[in-house]
Design a protein around this motif. Sequence first.
Motif, PDB file in Angstrom:
ATOM      1  N   ASP A  71       0.584  -1.242  -0.014  1.00 35.98           N
ATOM      2  CA  ASP A  71      -0.320   0.130   0.271  1.00 35.98           C
ATOM      3  C   ASP A  71       0.539   1.514  -0.093  1.00 35.98           C
ATOM      4  N   GLY A  72       1.873   1.583   0.557  1.00 36.51           N
ATOM      5  CA  GLY A  72       2.637   2.716   0.564  1.00 36.51           C
ATOM      6  C   GLY A  72       4.124   2.114   1.623  1.00 36.51           C
ATOM      7  N   PHE A  73       4.972   3.145   0.933  1.00 37.10           N
ATOM      8  CA  PHE A  73       5.978   3.020   2.214  1.00 37.10           C
ATOM      9  C   PHE A  73       6.661   4.803   2.720  1.00 37.10           C
ATOM     10  N   ASP A  74       6.645   5.044   3.436  1.00 35.27           N
ATOM     11  CA  ASP A  74       7.123   6.354   4.142  1.00 35.27           C
ATOM     12  C   ASP A  74       8.546   6.515   4.198  1.00 35.27           C
ATOM     13  N   ALA A  75       8.689   6.884   3.341  1.00 34.07           N
ATOM     14  CA  ALA A  75      11.233   7.291   3.163  1.00 34.07           C
ATOM     15  C   ALA A  75      10.949   8.403   3.957  1.00 34.07           C
ATOM     16  N   GLY A  76      10.535   8.842   4.140  1.00 31.53           N
ATOM     17  CA  GLY A  76      10.987   9.695   6.090  1.00 31.53           C
ATOM     18  C   GLY A  76      10.574   9.107   7.430  1.00 31.53           C
ATOM     19  N   ARG A  77      10.271   8.329   7.746  1.00 28.93           N
ATOM     20  CA  ARG A  77       9.964   7.752   8.285  1.00 28.93           C
ATOM     21  C   ARG A  77      10.597   5.969   8.148  1.00 28.93           C
ATOM     22  N   HIS A  78      10.780   5.951   7.409  1.00 29.12           N
ATOM     23  CA  HIS A  78      11.546   4.544   7.116  1.00 29.12           C
ATOM     24  C   HIS A  78      10.117   3.120   7.075  1.00 29.12           C
ATOM     25  N   ARG A  79       9.268   3.537   7.250  1.00 29.87           N
ATOM     26  CA  ARG A  79       8.300   2.088   7.282  1.00 29.87           C
ATOM     27  C   ARG A  79       7.428   1.719   6.390  1.00 29.87           C
ATOM     28  N   ILE A  80       7.053   0.300   5.966  1.00 27.34           N
ATOM     29  CA  ILE A  80       6.079   0.055   5.336  1.00 27.34           C
ATOM     30  C   ILE A  80       4.802   0.369   5.839  1.00 27.34           C
ATOM     31  N   GLU A  81       3.712   0.604   4.758  1.00 28.96           N
ATOM     32  CA  GLU A  81       2.656   0.644   5.532  1.00 28.96           C
ATOM     33  C   GLU A  81       1.589  -1.014   4.620  1.00 28.96           C
ATOM     34  N   GLU A  82       0.390  -1.073   5.863  1.00 23.48           N
ATOM     35  CA  GLU A  82       0.014  -1.926   5.294  1.00 23.48           C
ATOM     36  C   GLU A  82      -1.711  -1.003   6.016  1.00 23.48           C
ATOM     37  N   ILE A  83      -2.323  -0.831   4.629  1.00 24.62           N
ATOM     38  CA  ILE A  83      -3.760   0.532   4.589  1.00 24.62           C
ATOM     39  C   ILE A  83      -5.269  -0.352   4.662  1.00 24.62           C
ATOM     40  N   ILE A 130     -13.481   5.284   7.203  1.00 24.04           N
ATOM     41  CA  ILE A 130     -14.371   5.917   6.781  1.00 24.04           C
ATOM     42  C   ILE A 130     -15.065   6.791   7.074  1.00 24.04           C
ATOM     43  N   ASP A 131     -15.993   6.745   7.925  1.00 26.38           N
ATOM     44  CA  ASP A 131     -16.676   7.826   8.683  1.00 26.38           C
ATOM     45  C   ASP A 131     -16.335   8.770   8.964  1.00 26.38           C
ATOM     46  N   SER A 132     -15.077   8.263  10.436  1.00 29.09           N
ATOM     47  CA  SER A 132     -14.281   9.267  10.812  1.00 29.09           C
ATOM     48  C   SER A 132     -13.320  10.108  10.496  1.00 29.09           C
ATOM     49  N   GLU A 133     -13.000   9.279   9.139  1.00 27.15           N
ATOM     50  CA  GLU A 133     -11.274   9.423   8.850  1.00 27.15           C
ATOM     51  C   GLU A 133     -10.301   9.320   9.975  1.00 27.15           C
ATOM     52  N   ARG A 134     -10.797   9.174  11.032  1.00 27.90           N
ATOM     53  CA  ARG A 134      -9.990   8.633  11.449  1.00 27.90           C
ATOM     54  C   ARG A 134      -8.957   7.570  12.071  1.00 27.90           C
ATOM     55  N   GLU A 135      -7.675   7.772  11.833  1.00 25.05           N
ATOM     56  CA  GLU A 135      -6.628   6.353  11.717  1.00 25.05           C
ATOM     57  C   GLU A 135      -5.670   5.688  13.285  1.00 25.05           C
ATOM     58  N   THR A 136      -5.964   4.780  13.200  1.00 24.03           N
ATOM     59  CA  THR A 136      -5.251   3.816  14.328  1.00 24.03           C
ATOM     60  C   THR A 136      -4.671   2.981  14.098  1.00 24.03           C
ATOM     61  N   GLU A 137      -3.027   3.633  14.274  1.00 20.73           N
ATOM     62  CA  GLU A 137      -1.936   2.459  14.222  1.00 20.73           C
ATOM     63  C   GLU A 137      -1.385   1.519  14.707  1.00 20.73           C
ATOM     64  N   PHE A 138      -0.926   0.933  14.058  1.00 17.99           N
ATOM     65  CA  PHE A 138       0.751   0.069  15.115  1.00 17.99           C
ATOM     66  C   PHE A 138       1.617  -0.089  14.286  1.00 17.99           C
ATOM     67  N   VAL A 139       2.491  -0.567  14.889  1.00 15.18           N
ATOM     68  CA  VAL A 139       3.923  -0.164  14.081  1.00 15.18           C
ATOM     69  C   VAL A 139       4.942  -1.207  14.852  1.00 15.18           C
ATOM     70  N   GLU A 140       5.556  -2.340  14.193  1.00 11.38           N
ATOM     71  CA  GLU A 140       6.252  -2.757  14.667  1.00 11.38           C
ATOM     72  C   GLU A 140       7.760  -2.512  13.495  1.00 11.38           C
ATOM     73  N   SER A 141       8.840  -2.912  14.537  1.00  8.16           N
ATOM     74  CA  SER A 141      10.101  -2.208  14.230  1.00  8.16           C
ATOM     75  C   SER A 141      10.616  -4.123  14.003  1.00  8.16           C
ATOM     76  N   TRP A 142      11.211  -4.089  12.792  1.00  7.38           N
ATOM     77  CA  TRP A 142      12.087  -5.562  12.245  1.00  7.38           C
ATOM     78  C   TRP A 142      13.312  -5.025  11.693  1.00  7.38           C
ATOM     79  N   THR A 143      13.995  -5.851  12.009  1.00  5.17           N
ATOM     80  CA  THR A 143      15.170  -6.378  11.056  1.00  5.17           C
ATOM     81  C   THR A 143      14.991  -7.336  10.108  1.00  5.17           C
ATOM     82  N   ALA A 144      15.834  -6.793   9.226  1.00  5.41           N
ATOM     83  CA  ALA A 144      15.418  -7.779   7.619  1.00  5.41           C
ATOM     84  C   ALA A 144      15.682  -8.908   7.861  1.00  5.41           C
TER      85      ALA A 144
END
Length: 776
Positions: A71-83, A130-144
């Motif tokens: 879905d996306g890669f945020d280079a600024g935060r160096h994270r891949i996102e599954e939306i 979709i209704d409130s347009e609010r994001e809820t994030e869960f983030v994990e840090s992983w090594t390759a």
Amino acid sequence: MGAPDFRIAVRELCAFTAKQGDLDLRFTPAPTALEGMDGHRKVAARRGEHFESEITLSARFEQLEVRGRADGFDAGRHRIEEIKTHKGRLDRQSAALRELHWAQARVYGWLMCVARGFEKIDVALVYFDIDSERETEFVESWTADALRGHFELQCGRFIAWARQEAAHREARDRALRSLAFAHREFRTGQRDLAEAVYRATTQGRVLLAQAPTGIGKTAGTIFPALKALPGRQIDKLFYLSAKTSGRQLALDALRDLREQGAASIRVLEMVAREKSCENPGSACHGDACPLARGFYDRLPEARADALAEPAQLLDQESVRSVALVHGICPYYLSQELARWVDVVVGDYNYFFDFGGLLLALTQANDWRVALLVDEAHNLMDRARGMFSAVLTPDALKQAMESPTAAAAPRVKKALAAVKKQWAALDTTQADDYAVHAVFPEALQGALAQCMQAVGEHFADHPDTVDAELHGFQMEVLQVLRLLESMGDHSLIDQQRRKPDAKTNASAKARTSARAPGSDISIRNLVPAPHLASRWEAVHAATLFSATLSPMHFHADLLGLPQNHVALEVASPFSADQLEVRVARHISTRYAHRGESTAQVVELIARQFGERPGNYLAFFSSYDYLQQVAEALGRRHPQIPHWLQSRRMAEVQQREFLARFTETSQGIGFAVLGGAFAEGIDLPGHRLIGAFLATLGLPQFNAVNEQIRQRMDTLFAGRGHDYTYLYPGLQKVVQAAGRVIRTPQDRGVVHLMDDRFARTEVRRLLPAWWELRGASR
């Protein structure tokens, strides 16, 4: 490294390896496809210039290639996102579903590390309401290295199956290359059809083929399509039909081919849920149905057993047998098996409808698919139904009287708001039928708010079973979905349930507190814009039927690509087999029905007296049918006759047909376009003639006149032909086609209406017919 033996999408890999626990289909509100795409765009827009969207990625594990689009890669935060877009409370999400989402996100994390050479990366699950347009994030840090371990674990769970599938594919293609036709020789015309199907399938074209009844269209299309699979690396063959009888013919043909040396071909029959549910009335989750409990835990062994025996054709009964041995749901086992078979035989809706399973799997897995569409003249009306919706006052009333509305004030209030706007709209309707340029804004707003309230209630109370409220919800959701793709291919109309005999002034005086009295519809007229994407999704398609004339009519309405191929196979029958007589002295127009009754009765009696035997008599309506049948009974009581009735059950239909034997005599009265006008086979003396007391033209009414006007606009003034003439004559030819089924058959058809003598009508009838009594 050589080419991979097997390829799989990330979503499908994780569905295979990471699903566990119960089957749980308790309804929770879900975004539409357009809402989901819009949600992804909104999330991406918030990320800024360093965010990449829809990144195509792939990686190998041994001989397995895994691919997908992150879905996306945020280079600024160096994270891949599954939306993931959603509606309602996120805390109601099951742990099993959350783990499935994590499995997908982690696989994408590894694929990104492979693509960019990263040694570590953050992996984020982003849930967007979709209704409130609010994001809820869960983030994990992983090594390759850790992500690679997760990836290889998933692949390892799948690889043995992948190798088995690669071996099956090789054996399948080897068998298909040497496959011989199941019969000693092709019938007349059957070889022409088969060669055209083979060319279209190998060339990746859409073929529209009109081929007469009796040449063996089922075998003549399946055999060449199968032969084409290996050379074009085609993954699947889908055989789709509108009727059970068509699907059974396909299964019989496939059994014959498997006996010819293609036993390794995996064939699956898919049937409707209501026909395969073992516990009708139970909800589809582990607390309500034992066959849903632990479904995904027991699925691997059931799947392996179903596909282990190459001699087994997976028809409905075979799938049921395997499912019950393992204690899981037969219907959902068949849906899982669709991923792993070579041929699927099922209804149109599995591919053409919104959310059709086979279409979704094709797109998710990038399958190369060959499509066979049986009795394709039915697809237009079926597709119109798929892309239409109607809001009914009865459904709203039942929803308002439902247990949920009584117990949930917010739902009750939202339903009342819909009722108020609907009734107010009724007060503005002067006539019984009205067309709206756009959907009434106030009512649409009330419907959207109502769906939000109902959806949130079901999300908060997932165990709620409320058929009345759920039924209304499905009506409204279909309307709202169709409004997203409105165009000149559809109408928005309003039709009063019962014509009001009062004046327009008194109709306008009705108060908004009154219950709605009109149906509000989105009525699809031209399915082409919806179906065009279906033809693009497949490698090749063949649509075939005995009645596709004129072919431009079907091509236009079904949205076939400009470079499609058209074929008309010559009939194997000759004019001396079928005597076609036009009764020019009879008019079956509505205004002439009374005087035509005696004329029709006498023609039927005269023909029966000259050649006693079995006949079918077709009429435009049940009322006309009963009128003629009663007159025949009074004037000629010695002639046996039996009638089709309204809403005939399957057992009654079988009893009706059982009266047509090699030695019986009588007249079966039926309605044109009904169960006995196509798809039945009564060869030899079981049927020696047919009477058609109608041109089959659709009723002249306000709706059809709106359709005619729209067709005039879209198709260069051919509105009358597209709305009335072509659909009517198609039904006539289908019904008459019941008489001659084999080269040995002999029979007679009486076309009982003076309009059959008109040139524009005669040119739509089969070329091999020689009409007697039609000359001016």
